[in-house]
Design a protein around this motif. Structure first.
Motif, PDB file in Angstrom:
ATOM      1  N   VAL A 170      81.988  77.801  21.711  1.00 14.51           N
ATOM      2  CA  VAL A 170      81.634  78.761  22.765  1.00 14.51           C
ATOM      3  C   VAL A 170      82.732  78.818  23.826  1.00 14.51           C
ATOM      4  N   ASP A 171      83.129  80.037  24.165  1.00 13.73           N
ATOM      5  CA  ASP A 171      84.042  80.304  25.268  1.00 13.73           C
ATOM      6  C   ASP A 171      83.257  81.007  26.369  1.00 13.73           C
ATOM      7  N   MET A 172      83.876  81.187  27.525  1.00 14.77           N
ATOM      8  CA  MET A 172      83.177  81.786  28.660  1.00 14.77           C
ATOM      9  C   MET A 172      83.714  83.176  28.975  1.00 14.77           C
ATOM     10  N   ASP A 173      82.876  83.967  29.600  1.00 16.03           N
ATOM     11  CA  ASP A 173      83.263  85.242  30.194  1.00 16.03           C
ATOM     12  C   ASP A 173      82.206  85.558  31.240  1.00 16.03           C
ATOM     13  N   TRP A 181      75.896  88.167  25.095  1.00 21.55           N
ATOM     14  CA  TRP A 181      76.992  87.413  24.516  1.00 21.55           C
ATOM     15  C   TRP A 181      77.939  88.371  23.806  1.00 21.55           C
ATOM     16  N   ARG A 182      79.040  87.821  23.320  1.00 20.02           N
ATOM     17  CA  ARG A 182      79.979  88.544  22.477  1.00 20.02           C
ATOM     18  C   ARG A 182      80.316  87.642  21.299  1.00 20.02           C
ATOM     19  N   TYR A 183      80.261  88.182  20.088  1.00 17.78           N
ATOM     20  CA  TYR A 183      80.434  87.352  18.890  1.00 17.78           C
ATOM     21  C   TYR A 183      81.668  87.787  18.106  1.00 17.78           C
ATOM     22  N   HIS A 184      82.419  86.788  17.605  1.00 18.12           N
ATOM     23  CA  HIS A 184      83.644  87.041  16.853  1.00 18.12           C
ATOM     24  C   HIS A 184      83.522  86.363  15.494  1.00 18.12           C
ATOM     25  N   PRO A 185      83.012  87.057  14.474  1.00 24.47           N
ATOM     26  CA  PRO A 185      82.808  86.438  13.155  1.00 24.47           C
ATOM     27  C   PRO A 185      84.102  85.867  12.593  1.00 24.47           C
ATOM     28  N   VAL A 191      81.772  82.520  19.837  1.00 23.66           N
ATOM     29  CA  VAL A 191      80.897  83.150  20.817  1.00 23.66           C
ATOM     30  C   VAL A 191      81.514  83.098  22.211  1.00 23.66           C
ATOM     31  N   GLU A 192      81.374  84.175  22.946  1.00 29.98           N
ATOM     32  CA  GLU A 192      81.632  84.190  24.383  1.00 29.98           C
ATOM     33  C   GLU A 192      80.296  84.427  25.061  1.00 29.98           C
ATOM     34  N   ALA A 193      79.996  83.602  26.059  1.00 21.93           N
ATOM     35  CA  ALA A 193      78.726  83.710  26.767  1.00 21.93           C
ATOM     36  C   ALA A 193      78.973  83.548  28.255  1.00 21.93           C
TER      37      ALA A 193
END
Length: 251
Positions: A170-173, A181-185, A191-193
């Motif tokens: 998990v990264d932050m934003d 959230w934002r997901y990067h398969p 995940v960015e949360a």
């Protein structure tokens, strides 16, 4: 309350709005939790501490939680606010002697596996690969535990266990809605949360603002708990499938 079911393709349309994470256990591997904080009194199901023995680390249950730097207290407060029905179990592995961190982190994760908590949040990590940690992660994955870990805050660094396969890094934003959230398969950090200017409890009482990947990770753990309430046999692949859909605020 909205619900969801399963099809041959997996999880149907989610509706987390009425869910609280009821009945879901979350292991919080961190710096401990201030059990006397008014916002958390009675909200933490159990407190544990990793200790260094003569040859290896071990974990003991303690009656009262302590947190020397507010880190774990803040993470617990985030989870308690976003998934108030979940049972939070604190495992203190860092905060007193940083040199013991790898051994205590591994012992804490092994302990969480032995307890069978279905979701484990790790807002901590080490800079270099560690074979014992990798093997412990693999055991958790084999047992169906959803591991969620914050990446290293330093640019270009991920850290471990966040970088291991089978761990949701998990990264932050900044997100106005904490349940988005934002997901990067397929990315190392998937995940960015929400992890920027997070208002959460501090040890000793009161609240303060926090920014960091450490505080984004418990947002994802809380989302997982809400989903697991609705889908009791939720596994990591299901959760990844769920996260790959547009978050509510991005639909």
């Amino acid at each position: 309350m909205g619900g969801m079911g399963r099809t041959a393709r997996g999880i149907e349309t989610p509706d987390l709005c009425g869910a609280t994470g009821a009945g879901v256990g979350i292991g919080l591997i961190d710096t401990g939790v201030d059990s006397l904080h008014p916002d958390l009194r009675g909200r933490i199901a159990s407190h544990h501490e990793a200790q260094m023995g003569y040859c290896e680390a071990f974990v003991d249950e303690v009656a009262d939680g302590r947190d020397p730097n507010s880190h774990g207290t803040a993470c617990a407060g985030i989870i308690a606010r976003l998934s108030p029905g979940a049972s939070i179990h604190s495992v203190k592995v860092i905060g007193d002697h940083p040199r013991d961190a790898p051994e205590k982190l591994i012992a804490g994760l092994q302990f969480a596996i032995s307890k069978g908590w279905p979701i484990v949040n790790i807002s901590a990590g080490i800079s270099h690969p560690n074979e014992a940690l990798r093997e412990t992660v693999e055991q958790a994955v084999s047992d169906g535990i959803i591991l969620i870990a914050a990446k290293d805050n330093r640019p270009g660094k991920i850290g471990f266990p966040a970088a291991y396969p089978g761990v949701l890094g998990v990264d932050m934003d900044y997100f106005p809605d904490p349940l988005t959230w934002r997901y990067h398969p397929g990315a190392e950090v998937e995940v960015e949360a929400s992890g920027v200017y997070i208002h959460a409890p501090q040890a000793g009482g009161g609240q303060q603002f926090y920014t960091g990947t450490s505080f984004a990770s418990p947002h994802v753990a809380a989302i997982a708990a809400r989903l697991k309430e609705l889908v009791p046999d939720l596994d990591l692949q299901d959760f990844r499938e769920f996260l790959s859909r547009p978050a509510p605020a991005e639909v």
